[in-house]
Design a protein around this motif. Sequence first.
Motif, PDB file in Angstrom:
ATOM      1  N   ILE A 350      20.477 -41.973  -8.467  1.00 61.87           N
ATOM      2  CA  ILE A 350      20.166 -43.182  -7.715  1.00 61.87           C
ATOM      3  C   ILE A 350      21.422 -44.048  -7.651  1.00 61.87           C
ATOM      4  O   ILE A 350      22.314 -43.929  -8.502  1.00 61.87           O
ATOM      5  CB  ILE A 350      19.011 -44.004  -8.340  1.00 61.87           C
ATOM      6  N   PHE A 352      22.686 -48.073  -7.209  1.00 63.46           N
ATOM      7  CA  PHE A 352      22.322 -49.486  -7.198  1.00 63.46           C
ATOM      8  C   PHE A 352      23.463 -50.282  -6.587  1.00 63.46           C
ATOM      9  O   PHE A 352      24.619 -50.120  -6.973  1.00 63.46           O
ATOM     10  CB  PHE A 352      22.053 -49.957  -8.631  1.00 63.46           C
ATOM     11  N   GLY A 357      21.737 -56.352  -4.789  1.00 61.46           N
ATOM     12  CA  GLY A 357      20.748 -56.338  -5.860  1.00 61.46           C
ATOM     13  C   GLY A 357      19.598 -55.389  -5.566  1.00 61.46           C
ATOM     14  O   GLY A 357      18.482 -55.589  -6.034  1.00 61.46           O
ATOM     15  N   ASN A 358      19.882 -54.334  -4.799  1.00 67.08           N
ATOM     16  CA  ASN A 358      18.824 -53.370  -4.469  1.00 67.08           C
ATOM     17  C   ASN A 358      19.302 -51.932  -4.599  1.00 67.08           C
ATOM     18  O   ASN A 358      20.504 -51.660  -4.584  1.00 67.08           O
ATOM     19  CB  ASN A 358      18.337 -53.605  -3.034  1.00 67.08           C
ATOM     20  N   LEU A 359      18.352 -51.024  -4.682  1.00 66.46           N
ATOM     21  CA  LEU A 359      18.674 -49.600  -4.654  1.00 66.46           C
ATOM     22  C   LEU A 359      19.021 -49.210  -3.227  1.00 66.46           C
ATOM     23  O   LEU A 359      18.459 -49.756  -2.275  1.00 66.46           O
ATOM     24  CB  LEU A 359      17.478 -48.778  -5.143  1.00 66.46           C
TER      25      LEU A 359
ATOM     26  N   THR B 241      18.072 -57.333 -12.850  1.00 64.19           N
ATOM     27  CA  THR B 241      17.700 -56.695 -11.585  1.00 64.19           C
ATOM     28  C   THR B 241      17.506 -55.192 -11.770  1.00 64.19           C
ATOM     29  O   THR B 241      16.530 -54.604 -11.301  1.00 64.19           O
ATOM     30  CB  THR B 241      18.778 -56.973 -10.518  1.00 64.19           C
ATOM     31  N   ARG B 242      18.448 -54.553 -12.450  1.00 64.63           N
ATOM     32  CA  ARG B 242      18.283 -53.122 -12.740  1.00 64.63           C
ATOM     33  C   ARG B 242      17.022 -52.887 -13.573  1.00 64.63           C
ATOM     34  O   ARG B 242      16.273 -51.943 -13.339  1.00 64.63           O
ATOM     35  CB  ARG B 242      19.497 -52.581 -13.487  1.00 64.63           C
ATOM     36  N   LEU B 245      14.161 -52.933 -11.226  1.00 72.08           N
ATOM     37  CA  LEU B 245      14.103 -51.852 -10.235  1.00 72.08           C
ATOM     38  C   LEU B 245      13.954 -50.474 -10.860  1.00 72.08           C
ATOM     39  O   LEU B 245      13.300 -49.599 -10.301  1.00 72.08           O
ATOM     40  CB  LEU B 245      15.364 -51.872  -9.370  1.00 72.08           C
ATOM     41  N   PHE B 246      14.572 -50.261 -12.029  1.00 71.37           N
ATOM     42  CA  PHE B 246      14.615 -48.915 -12.597  1.00 71.37           C
ATOM     43  C   PHE B 246      13.259 -48.465 -13.150  1.00 71.37           C
ATOM     44  O   PHE B 246      13.086 -47.292 -13.490  1.00 71.37           O
ATOM     45  CB  PHE B 246      15.698 -48.814 -13.670  1.00 71.37           C
ATOM     46  N   THR B 289      17.270 -60.836  -7.754  1.00 69.89           N
ATOM     47  CA  THR B 289      18.381 -60.034  -7.216  1.00 69.89           C
ATOM     48  C   THR B 289      19.729 -60.616  -7.624  1.00 69.89           C
ATOM     49  O   THR B 289      20.744 -60.396  -6.976  1.00 69.89           O
ATOM     50  CB  THR B 289      18.307 -59.971  -5.669  1.00 69.89           C
ATOM     51  N   MET B 290      19.721 -61.342  -8.748  1.00 68.69           N
ATOM     52  CA  MET B 290      20.925 -62.071  -9.158  1.00 68.69           C
ATOM     53  C   MET B 290      21.879 -61.188  -9.979  1.00 68.69           C
ATOM     54  O   MET B 290      23.005 -61.586 -10.264  1.00 68.69           O
ATOM     55  CB  MET B 290      20.486 -63.269  -9.991  1.00 68.69           C
ATOM     56  N   VAL B 291      21.399 -60.009 -10.417  1.00 65.31           N
ATOM     57  CA  VAL B 291      22.177 -59.090 -11.262  1.00 65.31           C
ATOM     58  C   VAL B 291      22.734 -59.847 -12.470  1.00 65.31           C
ATOM     59  O   VAL B 291      23.919 -59.744 -12.803  1.00 65.31           O
ATOM     60  CB  VAL B 291      23.298 -58.388 -10.467  1.00 65.31           C
TER      61      VAL B 291
END
Lengths: 360, 360
Positions: A350, A352, A357-359, B241-242, B245-246, B289-291
């Motif tokens: 995957i 990132f 801030g998205n895949l 963020t990860r 999402l992960f 989405t700020m990582v």
Amino acid sequence: MTLKVLVIGAGGVGVLTAYSLFHRAKCEVSLVVRSDYEKAVQDGYEIDSCDYGQIHNWKPHHLYRSIEEASASGQFFDYLVVTTKNIPDGPSPVRKFIEPVLKSCFENWDPKTGKSLNVFLVQNGIDIELEIIDLLKADHLCSDGVHGPKVTLLSGVQMIGSTKIGNCQILHKGQDYLIMGAFDPKDTLAISKVAEFKDLYWNEGKNHFELDENVKWSRWRKLVYNATINPLTAIVGLDFTRTLLFGFDGSTEFGILRPAMKEILAIAKSDGHIIPEEVMDYMIDCDRTMVYKPSMMVDVEKTQLMELEVILGNPLKVAAQNKVPCPNLTLLYNIGKIIQGRTKEKIGMITFNEKTGNLE
Amino acid sequence: MTLKVLVIGAGGVGVLTAYSLFHRAKCEVSLVVRSDYEKAVQDGYEIDSCDYGQIHNWKPHHLYRSIEEASASGQFFDYLVVTTKNIPDGPSPVRKFIEPVLKSCFENWDPKTGKSLNVFLVQNGIDIELEIIDLLKADHLCSDGVHGPKVTLLSGVQMIGSTKIGNCQILHKGQDYLIMGAFDPKDTLAISKVAEFKDLYWNEGKNHFELDENVKWSRWRKLVYNATINPLTAIVGLDFTRTLLFGFDGSTEFGILRPAMKEILAIAKSDGHIIPEEVMDYMIDCDRTMVYKPSMMVDVEKTQLMELEVILGNPLKVAAQNKVPCPNLTLLYNIGKIIQGRTKEKIGMITFNEKTGNLE
């Protein structure tokens, strides 16, 4: 006529399995090795085994670089012993990689021998046989759509503290305890093949072999360890002893592991399998001071995917169907998925995008 | 007469706090810096701040290498602003390191000024004030056992995405939002000091300052983030963020974070504080989405201890007293303790003997 066994997977479990068959000397042992192939051909394996002692420069009868190469060798294998990791969410799911060798065995089968093709899954998890049954049902395995060997499906669980610690280097710290049975307890041909395999595998006084009339029970039993200790050590990145001790005040054992283990017992019960509570003590006590790194922890350490779905995902599917509450297993699973995603990013499965801030 | 403020702790929060006071230019700002002292004296700080822009080579009015050095400077500080990590299980608990500067302020206090000594805890967690109240009660702070300044205890929570990313380098990504109140809402002197501090601290249009009549409520509110997102990101070793999402399929948010956040709301309620459910949305959405790497995750990455006890241990003590079930927070805490133990081994606080499989 010598029986031919193909062992697929050359990790800690696969190499020990191949060695046990070789040591017994009643069959021809072929091993599929991927990353270690060059060194295996040149120098063989170094094995430090609690069952067999120090073994140097060991090679099985045949080494293959890939399943495709084994398939192209033009042989019929009596046994396909699958010892690889079972990772449906990874790049190489079992169903996909076993298909070519099943096909070649069908092609190379001689009807005059009357032989059966015996698929033996020595893998972790629960409900892993279902996808193979689906595959075996497919007509396309027979070139003429009609003829082909009878196929048996054998299922095994192994308690074996065996780890690949380097290129062709195996460290085996706990006695090999193989429990094996027919996936379908009513399949008499499969049952006879389990007995045959026992004769090929069991080295009296070394490894331990147990015929199993209820292999699913054994799979649930093994999950008491594998669905709890295994993912927890992977999450915290520590061997089991440190994982136990670093919680202090017994909180790892009594605040995480035993509650999670009780949930496995409850799911198993909902599936018709009674696992005694003493199994929890056994699973914790057997490795308490062994400083052993369970397989999932080693996977994370080596940036490899874990068998999370068959070990934790599948039991939780059964729990959901049967409405068994599992707060601890659910949280371990959900955290485990994030760790798995971390590995997926590292190995490039995957991507990132830090900016969006998205895949991708 | 210029008010003197000593800021204790020079991490992301401490440096920004000192800078905000300095920018307002209504007091003399002293900062205790430990590891970065040499560079701070020589080059000052590089600050990349969403509130104040790019700041180069900044220094407060005074820099001290240690609390002892600040204490030995012979000054009375009007405000002791504690921004350090609060780690009771670490080598430097707050009670221990604040004692010398409290003593020196008592010694250097001039009765003619009528000044009060104001201790302001800008730290995470809940119930962190109790040990300071105990300390302030002790007679030994006054040299004659009788005379000394009146002491007020001020409590603040700060939402501030500020991180020390290198030696004297601060990256500040979220607006400084300081909420401050008297620990005892009936202490009128303390309340007047909060108003005074606001005048020293608030830079209109830059940072945000909020007077708080119920600071404990604000602490519970902040725990909605800190007791959930913070330890989870520390456990999995990923930015928020990860981490979100992960998990895929929303399992991080809906399978871990929201259930854990609901538990914080339930404990707060049992303690008399109603936190609205919308706070959960806010806490998740503000950094989605700020990582951003939360403080505990950064601690683990830097091999530093986390504020696990004041952030998760103390709320769970309240939960136990009030019989609030918290399966998710309990598991996060128990896993967090193992991660903390891992760090304790790395920094030499504990020693594990691989041969015996025990702690020494």
